[in-house]
Design a protein around this motif. Structure first.
Motif, mmCIF file in Angstrom:
data_model
loop_
_atom_site.group_PDB
_atom_site.id
_atom_site.type_symbol
_atom_site.label_atom_id
_atom_site.label_comp_id
_atom_site.label_asym_id
_atom_site.label_seq_id
_atom_site.Cartn_x
_atom_site.Cartn_y
_atom_site.Cartn_z
ATOM 1 N N GLU A 1 -0.125 8.196 -2.218
ATOM 2 C CA GLU A 1 -1.543 7.953 -2.501
ATOM 3 C C GLU A 1 -2.244 9.236 -2.927
ATOM 4 O OE1 GLU A 1 -4.871 4.846 -0.953
ATOM 5 O OE2 GLU A 1 -3.501 5.656 0.540
ATOM 6 N N ILE B 1 -5.700 0.743 -3.469
ATOM 7 C CA ILE B 1 -5.674 2.009 -4.193
ATOM 8 C C ILE B 1 -6.892 2.133 -5.098
ATOM 9 C CG2 ILE B 1 -4.328 3.441 -5.786
ATOM 10 C CD1 ILE B 1 -1.857 1.867 -4.851
ATOM 11 N N THR C 1 -9.608 3.490 -3.114
ATOM 12 C CA THR C 1 -9.370 4.912 -2.833
ATOM 13 C C THR C 1 -9.862 5.774 -3.998
ATOM 14 O OG1 THR C 1 -7.394 4.365 -1.531
ATOM 15 C CG2 THR C 1 -7.616 6.635 -2.276
ATOM 16 N N TYR D 1 0.853 -1.186 0.000
ATOM 17 C CA TYR D 1 0.000 0.000 0.000
ATOM 18 C C TYR D 1 0.892 1.240 0.000
ATOM 19 C CZ TYR D 1 -3.798 -3.147 1.437
ATOM 20 O OH TYR D 1 -4.725 -4.154 1.498
#
Length: 311
Positions: free
Chosen positions: A212, A250, A253, A206
């Motif tokens: 991110e 992800i 997200t 991650y």
């Protein structure tokens, strides 16, 4: 005509990093390094990590930035040679036999040779990947190998060692130039060492908060800056929760940010978090654990962290 300037492999780690960036993939230095080595050494790259962290996307980006065809083999339980490598076109062979019988052909040896010609062969992804032209060999994505049976995994050893397959009726077919091989696994089971030894390995983890957020700016540019920051901090906090069965990747997200944007949210609120948890979490037990009080607690910590950093 293919763009030969794009099809040329990167000459350094920096060029590999730049190529990933051009493909809108936010990578760290270690991933760019192992990818460069895999390309330079003509070795398969084995990517392991949780679902949704961007393993499959790497193959897609390589296909786009190198202007190479992408051949994808999606693995599943029961996958066999006829689905992954080749099979004979039995209906067409039967027609050929009937035509031969009708014309009076009785030489069985000659007939056998006739019906096992290359034009009767149905090529599946692994065989197609071995037939690329020099300078334009395809990107072969063997996706979620851990879902396939161990017997199929063993069959891959010949292909990954020598980039060839053996068809009893035709002989050995060997690649004139090895394809670019990307193998992914979500680690639902361990892959045997014999296969791993033939590959370079990288664990795709991650991303940290900064990376991110960079991914969101590329994949969800329409989202408000405050919303993106809150989403990233919320998910980073959520991943630290040991009681969550499936942590969001992800992909989740990005989906969550895009969903909140569709609802015209410019920042997170307890109600919007609770109402959209089904975009972020895919197990009811996880949703029940987070919604309500726990979501409000996490959101409060997010707001405190943003206040401390002045964002």
């Amino acid at each position: 005509m293919p763009d030969l300037s794009r099809s040329t492999l990167p000459a350094s780690v920096d060029e590999t990093f730049q190529q990933l960036s051009e493909g809108r993939y936010v990578a760290d230095r270690s991933l760019a390094t192992v990818l460069f080595l895999a390309l330079k050494m003509q070795r398969p790259l084995f990517l392991e990590g949780e679902a949704g962290v961007g393993k499959t996307e790497i193959a897609k980006v390589l296909s786009t930035t190198l202007d190479r065809p992408l051949i994808r083999l999606q693995c599943y339980e029961g996958l066999d040679i006829s689905s992954a490598v080749y099979e004979w076109n039995y209906p067409r062979q039967m027609v050929e036999i009937r035509i031969a019988e009708a014309s009076g052909q009785t030489d069985r040896k000659a007939l056998t040779q006739d019906i096992f010609r290359p034009e009767f062969l149905i090529k599946r992804p692994l065989l197609e990947a071995l037939e690329g032209q020099p300078g334009q060999s395809p990107v072969l994505l063997i996706d979620e190998l851990d879902r396939a049976d161990e017997a199929f995994e063993a069959y891959l050893l010949e292909i990954l060692s020598d980039y060839q397959v053996t068809i009893p009726e035709l002989g050995t077919i060997k690649a004139s130039e090895p394809p670019i091989v990307i193998i992914t696994s979500n680690r639902t089971r361990e892959i045997h060492d014999a296969l791993k030894r033939r590959c370079l390995y990288h664990w795709v983890d991650y991303p940290d908060a900064a990376r991110e957020l960079s991914i969101l700016k590329i994949k969800a540019p329409e989202a408000a800056e405050q919303l993106s920051q809150q989403v990233v901090l919320f998910i980073q906090e959520l991943r630290r929760n040991p009681d969550i069965f499936k942590q969001p990747g992800i992909a989740e997200t990005i989906d969550w940010t895009q969903a909140l944007t569709q609802l015209d949210c410019v920042s997170l609120a307890p109600e919007s978090v609770t109402d959209t948890l089904g975009v972020l979490l895919k197990y009811q037990d996880d949703i029940a654990r987070i919604q309500g009080t726990e979501a409000a607690r996490i959101l409060k910590r997010v707001e405190s962290e943003m206040a401390l950093t002045g964002t």
